[in-house]
Design an enzyme around this catalytic site. Structure first.
Site, short mmCIF file in Angstrom:
data_model
loop_
_atom_site.label_atom_id
_atom_site.label_comp_id
_atom_site.label_asym_id
_atom_site.label_seq_id
_atom_site.Cartn_x
_atom_site.Cartn_y
_atom_site.Cartn_z
N HIS A 172 10.86 -31.43 24.46
CA HIS A 172 12.27 -31.39 24.08
C HIS A 172 12.42 -31.75 22.58
O HIS A 172 13.00 -32.78 22.25
CB HIS A 172 12.99 -32.41 24.96
CG HIS A 172 14.48 -32.39 24.95
ND1 HIS A 172 15.24 -32.56 23.82
CD2 HIS A 172 15.38 -32.26 25.96
CE1 HIS A 172 16.53 -32.54 24.14
NE2 HIS A 172 16.64 -32.34 25.41
N GLU A 275 13.60 -26.21 22.16
CA GLU A 275 12.69 -26.84 23.12
C GLU A 275 11.75 -25.83 23.79
O GLU A 275 12.20 -24.78 24.27
CB GLU A 275 13.51 -27.57 24.17
CG GLU A 275 14.49 -28.57 23.56
CD GLU A 275 15.58 -28.99 24.52
OE1 GLU A 275 15.30 -29.08 25.75
OE2 GLU A 275 16.72 -29.20 24.06
O1 TA6 Z 1 18.04 -29.98 26.41
C1 TA6 Z 1 19.44 -30.07 26.37
C2 TA6 Z 1 19.89 -31.15 27.34
O2 TA6 Z 1 19.53 -30.83 28.66
C3 TA6 Z 1 21.40 -31.33 27.18
O3 TA6 Z 1 22.09 -30.90 28.31
C4 TA6 Z 1 21.55 -32.84 26.90
O4 TA6 Z 1 21.74 -33.54 28.10
C5 TA6 Z 1 20.20 -33.15 26.24
O5 TA6 Z 1 19.27 -32.41 27.02
C6 TA6 Z 1 19.86 -34.61 26.11
O6 TA6 Z 1 19.56 -35.14 27.35
P1 TA6 Z 1 19.28 -36.72 27.45
O7 TA6 Z 1 19.03 -37.00 28.88
O8 TA6 Z 1 18.08 -37.01 26.57
O9 TA6 Z 1 20.52 -37.37 26.91
#
Ligand code: TA6
Length: 303
Positions: A172, A275
């Site tokens: 991510h 990502e």
């Molecule tokens: O990758 C995008 C995502 O799934 C968004 O929906 C947002 O929730 C982000 O990840 C961050 O997630 P986190 O659990 O690290 O706050």
């Protein structure tokens, strides 16, 4: 005192004088610090979490929030969180930690090795009673990160059980950029995506991805490489992959940024997540005794 002894012990086993050592990082969390002729970098042992990659002569490539929490068991806000074995919220258990358990578990440091002018750090996470509380699989995950002229990340999952398993995974990656309103992602033109800001409606990307509002998209059946163009910092970041069939693009924009306690209200302007993933309908199936490896390679050139 124990933590320092642990760091001292880890250095006895893994330090490469002048190239790599273990330090006490933010919040006293242990991290491997790499400094080579080609690049500098850092990976925290908790979560096997890469937090820095800085090619020689260039500025930091990864974004880490100034308001990130630095506590065992809490995800670092930024760098490259490892999402596994699910992405986002767990479908069958809303109480489960978002993005799985891998990013908040301590991974075991296996090796720190010189690899030409790069340094390769290998860490593992094995199933145990804590992981089985959330996911019954027997597995061994190995994560290899090569800090050099490129940043290469290889996430391998071996299914040690007698049954096939299905899981989602994501590297991510949070990229640091000069100004989100001038950045764009090239290479996704004509690709279908699920828009998580619009009831998971399926849409088609037209041209480059421009960010003009909260953006949270899962691109499906994506190509092996996309490019992040940052005209403000004058750089083009290549994001190549192997065995990743989906790509997620995320920027929280104003409202969501203000709602995140571990993220600065204005930080949405200097970051974007692109990502390397296998999520949703393109999650990964691995047969009993088999393994799957997803790779990401980050490179940088002047734009
Ligand atoms: O990758 C995008 C995502 O799934 C968004 O929906 C947002 O929730 C982000 O990840 C961050 O997630 P986190 O659990 O690290 O706050």
């Amino acid at each position: 005192m124990k933590a320092m002894a642990t760091i001292a012990e880890l250095n006895r086993r893994f330090e490469i004088p002048g190239l790599a050592r273990i330090d006490e990082g933010n919040g006293g969390l242990p991290k491997v610090v790499v400094t080579t002729a080609e690049a500098a970098g850092e990976i925290y042992l908790p979560g096997a979490h890469v937090t820095s990659w800085k090619p020689s002569g260039r500025e930091e490539v990864l974004f880490v929030s100034a308001k990130s929490r630095w506590e065992d068991g809490v995800a670092i806000r930024g760098g490259v969180p490892i999402c596994f074995p699910w992405f986002g919220s767990k479908q069958d258990d809303p109480k489960a930690p978002a993005h799985g358990f891998a990013r908040t578990r301590a991974w075991d440091l296996q090796s720190v090795e010189k690899d030409g002018d790069s340094v390769r750090v290998t860490m593992i996470l094995e199933s145990d009673e804590k992981t089985k509380k959330w996911w019954p699989a027997d597995f061994r995950s190995e994560y290899r990160v090569i800090f050099g002229r490129e940043l290469r990340m290889e996430l391998t999952m071996k299914n040690l059980g007698a049954e096939a398993v299905r899981f989602e995974e994501a590297l991510h990656t949070y990229f640091r950029i000069g100004d989100i309103e001038k950045a764009r992602v090239q290479g996704l033109d004509g690709i279908k995506y699920t828009d998580k800001t619009d009831a998971r409606c399926e849409k088609m990307q037209q041209g480059d991805v421009l960010i003009t509002a909260e953006t949270d998209r899962e691109y499906l059946d994506t190509p092996h490489a996309v490019e992040l163009i940052d005209p403000v910092m004058g750089r083009k970041i290549g994001i190549a992959n192997q065995n990743s069939r989906t790509t997620v693009v995320w920027n929280p924009w104003v409202k969501k940024a203000a709602a995140m306690s571990d993220f600065g209200d204005e930080e949405w302007r200097q970051m974007i997540c692109v990502e390397t993933t296998n999520v949703s309908q393109l999650a990964v199936d691995v047969g009993a005794g088999c393994k799957h490896q997803m790779r990401a390679k980050i490179s940088i050139e002047n734009s």
